[in-house]
Motif scaffolding. Sequence first.
Motif, mmCIF file in Angstrom:
data_model
loop_
_atom_site.group_PDB
_atom_site.id
_atom_site.type_symbol
_atom_site.label_atom_id
_atom_site.label_comp_id
_atom_site.label_asym_id
_atom_site.label_seq_id
_atom_site.Cartn_x
_atom_site.Cartn_y
_atom_site.Cartn_z
ATOM 1 N N LYS A 124 -11.546 7.508 -3.726
ATOM 2 C CA LYS A 124 -11.704 7.363 -5.185
ATOM 3 C C LYS A 124 -10.769 8.289 -5.939
ATOM 4 O O LYS A 124 -10.424 8.032 -7.077
ATOM 5 N N LYS A 125 -10.418 9.412 -5.305
ATOM 6 C CA LYS A 125 -9.556 10.350 -6.027
ATOM 7 C C LYS A 125 -8.171 10.490 -5.398
ATOM 8 O O LYS A 125 -7.470 11.462 -5.642
ATOM 9 N N MET A 126 -7.768 9.490 -4.606
ATOM 10 C CA MET A 126 -6.477 9.647 -3.928
ATOM 11 C C MET A 126 -5.303 9.400 -4.873
ATOM 12 O O MET A 126 -5.427 8.695 -5.875
ATOM 13 N N ASP A 127 -4.177 10.010 -4.527
ATOM 14 C CA ASP A 127 -2.961 9.814 -5.302
ATOM 15 C C ASP A 127 -2.332 8.499 -4.834
ATOM 16 O O ASP A 127 -1.847 8.406 -3.702
ATOM 17 N N THR A 128 -2.342 7.500 -5.708
ATOM 18 C CA THR A 128 -1.936 6.160 -5.253
ATOM 19 C C THR A 128 -0.420 6.044 -5.056
ATOM 20 O O THR A 128 0.051 4.994 -4.626
ATOM 21 N N SER A 129 0.326 7.108 -5.331
ATOM 22 C CA SER A 129 1.771 7.027 -5.046
ATOM 23 C C SER A 129 2.014 7.026 -3.531
ATOM 24 O O SER A 129 3.098 6.647 -3.072
ATOM 25 N N ILE A 130 1.006 7.417 -2.761
ATOM 26 C CA ILE A 130 1.151 7.427 -1.292
ATOM 27 C C ILE A 130 1.443 6.025 -0.743
ATOM 28 O O ILE A 130 2.140 5.870 0.258
ATOM 29 N N PHE A 131 0.940 4.986 -1.433
ATOM 30 C CA PHE A 131 1.170 3.625 -0.932
ATOM 31 C C PHE A 131 2.663 3.283 -0.970
ATOM 32 O O PHE A 131 3.225 2.782 -0.012
ATOM 33 N N GLU A 132 3.280 3.598 -2.111
ATOM 34 C CA GLU A 132 4.704 3.307 -2.252
ATOM 35 C C GLU A 132 5.532 4.178 -1.300
ATOM 36 O O GLU A 132 6.505 3.741 -0.709
ATOM 37 N N ASP A 133 5.095 5.431 -1.160
ATOM 38 C CA ASP A 133 5.843 6.369 -0.316
ATOM 39 C C ASP A 133 5.836 5.965 1.158
ATOM 40 O O ASP A 133 6.806 6.182 1.869
ATOM 41 N N ARG A 134 4.708 5.430 1.633
ATOM 42 C CA ARG A 134 4.552 5.221 3.076
ATOM 43 C C ARG A 134 4.648 3.770 3.541
ATOM 44 O O ARG A 134 5.068 3.522 4.677
ATOM 45 N N MET A 135 4.206 2.839 2.701
ATOM 46 C CA MET A 135 4.048 1.467 3.213
ATOM 47 C C MET A 135 5.363 0.676 3.173
ATOM 48 O O MET A 135 6.257 0.987 2.398
ATOM 49 N N LYS A 136 5.392 -0.368 3.989
ATOM 50 C CA LYS A 136 6.549 -1.270 3.947
ATOM 51 C C LYS A 136 6.511 -2.032 2.622
ATOM 52 O O LYS A 136 7.490 -2.089 1.890
ATOM 53 N N THR A 137 5.322 -2.624 2.335
ATOM 54 C CA THR A 137 5.109 -3.272 1.033
ATOM 55 C C THR A 137 3.833 -2.664 0.439
ATOM 56 O O THR A 137 2.768 -2.767 1.047
ATOM 57 N N PRO A 138 3.929 -2.014 -0.713
ATOM 58 C CA PRO A 138 2.743 -1.312 -1.245
ATOM 59 C C PRO A 138 1.739 -2.264 -1.906
ATOM 60 O O PRO A 138 1.606 -2.317 -3.119
ATOM 61 N N VAL A 139 1.037 -3.030 -1.055
ATOM 62 C CA VAL A 139 0.039 -3.987 -1.538
ATOM 63 C C VAL A 139 -1.317 -3.570 -0.982
ATOM 64 O O VAL A 139 -1.470 -3.358 0.220
ATOM 65 N N VAL A 140 -2.294 -3.453 -1.874
ATOM 66 C CA VAL A 140 -3.594 -2.924 -1.474
ATOM 67 C C VAL A 140 -4.700 -3.891 -1.884
ATOM 68 O O VAL A 140 -4.759 -4.333 -3.037
ATOM 69 N N LEU A 141 -5.581 -4.214 -0.937
ATOM 70 C CA LEU A 141 -6.781 -4.984 -1.264
ATOM 71 C C LEU A 141 -7.926 -3.982 -1.349
ATOM 72 O O LEU A 141 -8.308 -3.384 -0.344
ATOM 73 N N ASP A 142 -8.458 -3.796 -2.537
ATOM 74 C CA ASP A 142 -9.518 -2.795 -2.731
ATOM 75 C C ASP A 142 -10.862 -3.520 -2.798
ATOM 76 O O ASP A 142 -11.294 -3.952 -3.856
ATOM 77 N N MET A 143 -11.508 -3.645 -1.649
ATOM 78 C CA MET A 143 -12.741 -4.430 -1.561
ATOM 79 C C MET A 143 -13.961 -3.685 -2.104
ATOM 80 O O MET A 143 -15.075 -4.182 -2.056
#
Length: 427
Positions: free
Chosen positions: A381-400
């Motif tokens: 809930k409190k994560m820095d969402t820039s980590i997705f862009e920094d690490r992933m091949k495609t920064p796409v997240v399904l937040d269930m």
Amino acid sequence: MKNICVVGLGHIGLPISGVLAEAGMNVHGVDIDEKVIDNLQGGSILIEEPGLGDLVSGVVSSGRLTAGGEPQEADVFIVAVPTPVYDDESANITYVEQAVKSILPYLNKGNAVIVESTVPPRTIQDKVAPVLEEAGWDVAANEIYLAHCPERVIPGSVMKEIKENTLIIGGYTKEAAAKVAEVYKLFLEGEIIETTAITAEMSKLMENTYRDVNIALANELAKISAELDVNAHEVIRLANVHPRVELHEPGPGVGGHCIPVDPYFVIEKAKDVSPLMQTAREINNSMPEFVLSQIEKLTKNISNPKIAVFGLSYKGDVDDVRGSPAIDVVFKLVNNKKNYKVFCHDPYVTEDQVPLRIHPLEESLEKADVALVLVDHSEYKKMDTSIFEDRMKTPVVLDMRNCLPEAKGDTRIYPIGDLSGLEVLGE
Ligand code: SAJ
């Protein structure tokens, strides 16, 4: 009322033992699991529950709480063992019956026997009382004070709720309810309501069924919203502004050992007149498949997609994986012919609890095609969402669980209630 024997030292039996010992009672806890006893004798516990570990180590070291494999004579006996369901979803009450049988040699006239385990309607009347009667006790004449006090505390907040919640006491007789109320008054700050055993059984089951039906409604709304191109979370927020509406939250399914189980206790006794409860169960059970279908849609153009899974427990900030829909989703991915590379992360769950590798968060995300959030842990809930862009091949997240903070940069976060615009990767 000085001596209490608690049978079953799990998520309910252990907290109740702790608070009774803290209130000055001599408590003897019984469990069939030697690991539980060994740990407890050393003052430690195997359950993750805020505040419980400190309480238990204090009362064990003061000698107020002892533990062993066999019951002892006491004034009050509390049964807090599990009531799972069989494969056909009918209730398995054998642990309750065995627990009651195990205390028979230690019972004396005037003792109280309390069942806290959740049980199908009429269990106290039809199953528990006869065990005591066959052993020679006239329960209707209060030789033994028999009652059902359904536990209603929520994992994660047990230590607060165990003292503050309103308690329902379902007495086999009026006198039994009154006698048993004295036990809980030793530590309870909440109100006590005395009623009959069957009313207590049914109220407990309907509380959890109410939640199950309400969550099913929210899950159905999420599916409808994906078709109608509307954001279900915004719909829920606005509908809940109405003073008499309380829609729940959609998610990847309903887990734990209570809510997905308890409705079946009612259904099995009233199959022909419970279509709503049965449909709610079906809808909630369908959610892991719904999650899988979204992943399939997203990744249909990619071979061997890497999926970073966030969360394995049945809900946020607990380590409990019993009935977890997240685990169900993970195995659907792992066993899928699409050959997903699944990298799981969970801040609470360990590898000895599940037959899965658990990876550090960064490692799970490294070059991943999709991140899939299945549990609303505080850490997410409190994560820095820039980590997705920094690490992933495609920064796409399904937040269930619709729990992540807003997306940053090029990251796209699709919450469960707003899936209509879901793109297909690689198109
Ligand atoms: N969930 C949703 N949407 C929601 C609420 C919950 O998908 O809006 C999911 C959770 O993620 C989880 C499951 O439902 O997978 C159950 O979680 P929960 O927090 O609703 O309930 P439990 O199983 O942890 O505890 C419930 C509580 N019952 C009620 O709130 C009516 C608790 O008070 C009971 O003591 C407990 O069951 C029990 O032991 O019966």
